[in-house]
Design a protein around this motif. Sequence first.
Motif, PDB file in Angstrom:
ATOM      1  N   GLY A 186      43.332   8.919  28.638  1.00  0.00           N
ATOM      2  CA  GLY A 186      43.068   8.245  29.908  1.00  0.00           C
ATOM      3  C   GLY A 186      42.834   9.216  31.056  1.00  0.00           C
ATOM      4  N   SER A 187      42.895  10.506  30.788  1.00  0.00           N
ATOM      5  CA  SER A 187      42.711  11.493  31.861  1.00  0.00           C
ATOM      6  C   SER A 187      41.218  11.674  32.135  1.00  0.00           C
ATOM      7  CB  SER A 187      43.384  12.818  31.493  1.00  0.00           C
ATOM      8  OG  SER A 187      42.798  13.403  30.358  1.00  0.00           O
ATOM      9  N   PRO A 188      40.862  12.169  33.342  1.00  0.00           N
ATOM     10  CA  PRO A 188      39.439  12.277  33.706  1.00  0.00           C
ATOM     11  C   PRO A 188      38.640  13.147  32.736  1.00  0.00           C
ATOM     12  CG  PRO A 188      40.856  12.656  35.604  1.00  0.00           C
ATOM     13  CD  PRO A 188      41.754  12.605  34.416  1.00  0.00           C
ATOM     14  N   MET A 189      37.388  12.759  32.522  1.00  0.00           N
ATOM     15  CA  MET A 189      36.504  13.513  31.629  1.00  0.00           C
ATOM     16  C   MET A 189      36.130  14.838  32.278  1.00  0.00           C
ATOM     17  SD  MET A 189      35.200  13.104  28.608  1.00  0.00           S
ATOM     18  CE  MET A 189      34.759  11.422  28.141  1.00  0.00           C
ATOM     19  N   VAL A 190      36.182  15.902  31.495  1.00  0.00           N
ATOM     20  CA  VAL A 190      35.716  17.213  31.963  1.00  0.00           C
ATOM     21  C   VAL A 190      34.345  17.488  31.364  1.00  0.00           C
ATOM     22  CG1 VAL A 190      36.156  19.702  31.976  1.00  0.00           C
ATOM     23  CG2 VAL A 190      38.053  18.096  32.284  1.00  0.00           C
ATOM     24  N   SER A 191      34.287  17.466  30.041  1.00  0.00           N
ATOM     25  CA  SER A 191      33.037  17.668  29.318  1.00  0.00           C
ATOM     26  C   SER A 191      33.230  16.952  27.992  1.00  0.00           C
ATOM     27  CB  SER A 191      32.773  19.169  29.140  1.00  0.00           C
ATOM     28  OG  SER A 191      31.460  19.403  28.729  1.00  0.00           O
ATOM     29  N   SER A 192      32.550  15.823  27.818  1.00  0.00           N
ATOM     30  CA  SER A 192      32.861  14.937  26.697  1.00  0.00           C
ATOM     31  C   SER A 192      32.757  15.674  25.365  1.00  0.00           C
ATOM     32  CB  SER A 192      31.914  13.739  26.701  1.00  0.00           C
ATOM     33  OG  SER A 192      30.587  14.172  26.407  1.00  0.00           O
ATOM     34  N   PRO A 193      33.667  15.470  24.420  1.00  0.00           N
ATOM     35  CA  PRO A 193      34.783  14.513  24.462  1.00  0.00           C
ATOM     36  C   PRO A 193      36.057  15.066  25.111  1.00  0.00           C
ATOM     37  CG  PRO A 193      34.719  15.568  22.319  1.00  0.00           C
ATOM     38  CD  PRO A 193      33.584  16.166  23.109  1.00  0.00           C
ATOM     39  N   LEU A 194      36.003  16.241  25.738  1.00  0.00           N
ATOM     40  CA  LEU A 194      37.232  16.856  26.248  1.00  0.00           C
ATOM     41  C   LEU A 194      37.557  16.378  27.663  1.00  0.00           C
ATOM     42  CD1 LEU A 194      36.793  20.531  24.943  1.00  0.00           C
ATOM     43  CD2 LEU A 194      37.942  18.597  23.840  1.00  0.00           C
ATOM     44  N   ARG A 195      38.828  16.029  27.865  1.00  0.00           N
ATOM     45  CA  ARG A 195      39.312  15.524  29.148  1.00  0.00           C
ATOM     46  C   ARG A 195      40.288  16.526  29.768  1.00  0.00           C
ATOM     47  NH1 ARG A 195      38.456   9.935  29.757  1.00  0.00           N
ATOM     48  NH2 ARG A 195      37.263   9.066  28.015  1.00  0.00           N
ATOM     49  N   VAL A 196      40.782  16.213  30.957  1.00  0.00           N
ATOM     50  CA  VAL A 196      41.651  17.152  31.681  1.00  0.00           C
ATOM     51  C   VAL A 196      42.818  17.612  30.806  1.00  0.00           C
ATOM     52  CG1 VAL A 196      43.320  17.345  33.572  1.00  0.00           C
ATOM     53  CG2 VAL A 196      41.034  16.419  34.012  1.00  0.00           C
ATOM     54  N   PHE A 197      43.436  16.660  30.069  1.00  0.00           N
ATOM     55  CA  PHE A 197      44.611  17.019  29.270  1.00  0.00           C
ATOM     56  C   PHE A 197      44.264  17.707  27.950  1.00  0.00           C
ATOM     57  CE2 PHE A 197      47.074  14.777  32.349  1.00  0.00           C
ATOM     58  CZ  PHE A 197      48.352  15.296  32.239  1.00  0.00           C
ATOM     59  N   ASP A 198      42.973  18.001  27.744  1.00  0.00           N
ATOM     60  CA  ASP A 198      42.577  18.842  26.610  1.00  0.00           C
ATOM     61  C   ASP A 198      42.475  20.306  27.017  1.00  0.00           C
ATOM     62  OD1 ASP A 198      41.954  16.974  24.332  1.00  0.00           O
ATOM     63  OD2 ASP A 198      40.668  16.087  25.884  1.00  0.00           O
ATOM     64  N   CYS A 199      42.624  20.585  28.323  1.00  0.00           N
ATOM     65  CA  CYS A 199      42.355  21.933  28.838  1.00  0.00           C
ATOM     66  C   CYS A 199      43.645  22.597  29.309  1.00  0.00           C
ATOM     67  CB  CYS A 199      41.409  21.864  30.035  1.00  0.00           C
ATOM     68  SG  CYS A 199      39.924  20.881  29.748  1.00  0.00           S
ATOM     69  N   ALA A 200      43.789  23.898  29.009  1.00  0.00           N
ATOM     70  CA  ALA A 200      44.903  24.671  29.560  1.00  0.00           C
ATOM     71  C   ALA A 200      44.677  24.830  31.057  1.00  0.00           C
ATOM     72  CB  ALA A 200      44.994  26.029  28.876  1.00  0.00           C
ATOM     73  N   PRO A 201      45.765  24.970  31.817  1.00  0.00           N
ATOM     74  CA  PRO A 201      45.635  25.058  33.276  1.00  0.00           C
ATOM     75  C   PRO A 201      45.286  26.472  33.743  1.00  0.00           C
ATOM     76  CG  PRO A 201      47.930  25.240  32.656  1.00  0.00           C
ATOM     77  CD  PRO A 201      47.165  25.017  31.368  1.00  0.00           C
ATOM     78  N   SER A 202      44.957  26.605  35.024  1.00  0.00           N
ATOM     79  CA  SER A 202      44.941  27.906  35.690  1.00  0.00           C
ATOM     80  C   SER A 202      46.383  28.241  36.041  1.00  0.00           C
ATOM     81  CB  SER A 202      44.123  27.840  36.981  1.00  0.00           C
ATOM     82  OG  SER A 202      42.748  27.839  36.697  1.00  0.00           O
ATOM     83  N   SER A 203      46.760  29.486  35.821  1.00  0.00           N
ATOM     84  CA  SER A 203      48.167  29.853  36.023  1.00  0.00           C
ATOM     85  C   SER A 203      48.280  31.246  36.612  1.00  0.00           C
ATOM     86  CB  SER A 203      48.925  29.862  34.678  1.00  0.00           C
ATOM     87  OG  SER A 203      48.580  28.768  33.871  1.00  0.00           O
ATOM     88  N   ASP A 204      49.397  31.469  37.315  1.00  0.00           N
ATOM     89  CA  ASP A 204      49.820  32.822  37.648  1.00  0.00           C
ATOM     90  C   ASP A 204      50.948  33.162  36.682  1.00  0.00           C
ATOM     91  OD1 ASP A 204      48.204  32.496  39.892  1.00  0.00           O
ATOM     92  OD2 ASP A 204      49.886  31.841  41.146  1.00  0.00           O
ATOM     93  N   GLY A 205      51.027  34.422  36.276  1.00  0.00           N
ATOM     94  CA  GLY A 205      52.147  34.802  35.419  1.00  0.00           C
ATOM     95  C   GLY A 205      51.959  36.165  34.811  1.00  0.00           C
ATOM     96  N   ALA A 206      53.060  36.692  34.286  1.00  0.00           N
ATOM     97  CA  ALA A 206      53.028  38.000  33.638  1.00  0.00           C
ATOM     98  C   ALA A 206      54.028  38.020  32.495  1.00  0.00           C
ATOM     99  CB  ALA A 206      53.358  39.102  34.646  1.00  0.00           C
ATOM    100  N   ALA A 207      53.783  38.902  31.526  1.00  0.00           N
ATOM    101  CA  ALA A 207      54.688  39.075  30.396  1.00  0.00           C
ATOM    102  C   ALA A 207      54.580  40.524  29.938  1.00  0.00           C
ATOM    103  CB  ALA A 207      54.325  38.121  29.263  1.00  0.00           C
ATOM    104  N   ALA A 208      55.642  41.031  29.313  1.00  0.00           N
ATOM    105  CA  ALA A 208      55.634  42.439  28.897  1.00  0.00           C
ATOM    106  C   ALA A 208      56.533  42.657  27.691  1.00  0.00           C
ATOM    107  CB  ALA A 208      56.108  43.328  30.052  1.00  0.00           C
ATOM    108  N   VAL A 209      56.226  43.712  26.929  1.00  0.00           N
ATOM    109  CA  VAL A 209      57.080  44.141  25.817  1.00  0.00           C
ATOM    110  C   VAL A 209      57.243  45.654  25.878  1.00  0.00           C
ATOM    111  CG1 VAL A 209      56.274  42.238  24.340  1.00  0.00           C
ATOM    112  CG2 VAL A 209      55.205  44.494  24.134  1.00  0.00           C
ATOM    113  N   VAL A 210      58.307  46.146  25.245  1.00  0.00           N
ATOM    114  CA  VAL A 210      58.515  47.598  25.114  1.00  0.00           C
ATOM    115  C   VAL A 210      58.450  47.945  23.633  1.00  0.00           C
ATOM    116  CG1 VAL A 210      60.046  49.552  25.559  1.00  0.00           C
ATOM    117  CG2 VAL A 210      60.003  47.606  27.150  1.00  0.00           C
ATOM    118  N   LEU A 211      57.659  48.987  23.307  1.00  0.00           N
ATOM    119  CA  LEU A 211      57.478  49.411  21.920  1.00  0.00           C
ATOM    120  C   LEU A 211      58.092  50.789  21.696  1.00  0.00           C
ATOM    121  CD1 LEU A 211      53.646  48.621  21.536  1.00  0.00           C
ATOM    122  CD2 LEU A 211      55.568  47.071  21.137  1.00  0.00           C
ATOM    123  N   CYS A 212      58.564  51.011  20.461  1.00  0.00           N
ATOM    124  CA  CYS A 212      58.979  52.367  20.076  1.00  0.00           C
ATOM    125  C   CYS A 212      58.866  52.486  18.562  1.00  0.00           C
ATOM    126  CB  CYS A 212      60.393  52.673  20.580  1.00  0.00           C
ATOM    127  SG  CYS A 212      61.708  52.115  19.502  1.00  0.00           S
TER     128      CYS A 212
END
Lengths: 144, 388
Positions: B197-223
């Motif tokens: 029921g979410s708005p169409m973005v590009s058929s057949p994909l709708r808003v809830f088929d798409c990942a959002p725009s986000s701010d964020g960061a992640a990190a790992v330490v290797l040895c």
Amino acid sequence: MATAPRFWRENPSRYNLVGVKCNSCGRHFFPPRTICPVCHRKSVGMMERVKLKGTGKIFSMTEVHEGLEELSMQRPYFLAMVELDEGVKVTAQVIDCEACDLEIGMPVRATMRKLSEEGPSGVIHYGYKFVPVNLKAKAEGPAH
Amino acid sequence: MRRVAIIGVGDTEFGELWDSSFRDIGIKAGLAAVADANISADMIDALYVGNMSAGRFIEQEHIGALIADYAGLAKSHIPATRIEAAGASGGLALRQGFMAVASGLHDIVVVGGAEKMTDVSDTESAVIQSSAADQEWETVLGATFPALHALMARRHMHEYGTTREQIADVAVKNHRNGSLNPKAQFKREITRETVLGSPMVSSPLRVFDCAPSSDGAAAVVLCPLEHAKKYTETPVEIVGSGQASDTLSLHDRKDICTMEATKMAAKRAFDMAGITQKDVDVAEVHDNFTISEILAIEDLGFFKKGEGGKATEAGLTAISGQIAVNTSGGLKARGDPIGATGLAQAVEVVTQLRAKAGKRQVIDAEVGLTHNVGGTGATVVVHLLRRV
């Protein structure tokens, strides 16, 4: 805003669907490439410019409702991946049709149209779009 | 080649982080990883940062040196390198760090990923994301990034009978998982009806088929693995690393329902690890669109081609299913700050293998996989991680 560099505006491929044929293996490519990804070095100097016929079939399609700002006046619009008769695929808009007309496998042909413009009185970009073939005949019954 | 372990992980919340700058979130994730690894700043030999497009999102390039500087490492003059491969930037940065330690060139390497996407309008963000596709032969002709994935979805439905409802089930599952992850951008469960029921973005994909725009960061330490127990009781070994490329344009591929680069990157990672798909307990895959997860679980070899939709509908990819996919909520619900995503996947898998995932924990998880995609599949990076 997604704008194309000047060299792209002056690229004949986007007006006339000019691709290349590899005279080593016979495969067609679009847009033109310097090297055939199948024949590699054997193809050097053997990539001949050819104008593609511009006829093919819809391989997949979508109706675009949200998208690029410069195309906002056209939304929603139909976008298809078209498999041309020469065996290469291109991505382009399909026009002069309704949603219910479009289906995978449907024959289409290329036409040159305005793609977008850079602002209200900016540079106008032209390029290829596709139109359905025999759509009228289909609506009236089987073509003969 | 030396064996390599992850000895520390850290990340930020994902979402609209308007009170933090790019460097703030980069440092926050890096500091958390360094604290988790129990190392000091002077022990760090090199830094790799995954980032797609800071130049266009915040008009800042030269990201490697920036993050090293604000991490307080300018005086130690460590090598600091920014890595870009569109959506696969984070996974590729991890692979560069892995290679640096495996080769013996560096001992302790910090790998981070960050993106700040919400300082520009949604329209501008969509334009920047579309630069992962071919600007001259896809974007200018009207192909948005969602539209290219819609072409894959339509073709998958046509060739394999995948239903619109099965595709929606990916979003339903990932929102359910996201509701169990305190760091997810979206923590609310949704239903099939929400998606359809979410708005169409590009058929057949709708808003809830798409990942959002986000701010964020992640990190790992290797040895090196042989030193890992000096720093942590719960090291996780990187047992396989695979990278592959493909045509930039989607239309240049014979089959748009298969990402050959995913198959090849996975094969390389599994061959290096000497294990098979059956050994994997938990997988974080690149669900930038719902259809992408269906392609991914097929191309990674967890399900036969064409059966990804049915498998999702049957619950085989749920936390308690045959293979737990996107326990973090995935890009869909956890969020997708592009350059951070590949690292966030590694953080989630390490958390699972340490049995620290709380309500979303996969019972007795021993082996995990990360799958990070750039563009419509022109770059793919796969890593296999194992509890030590």
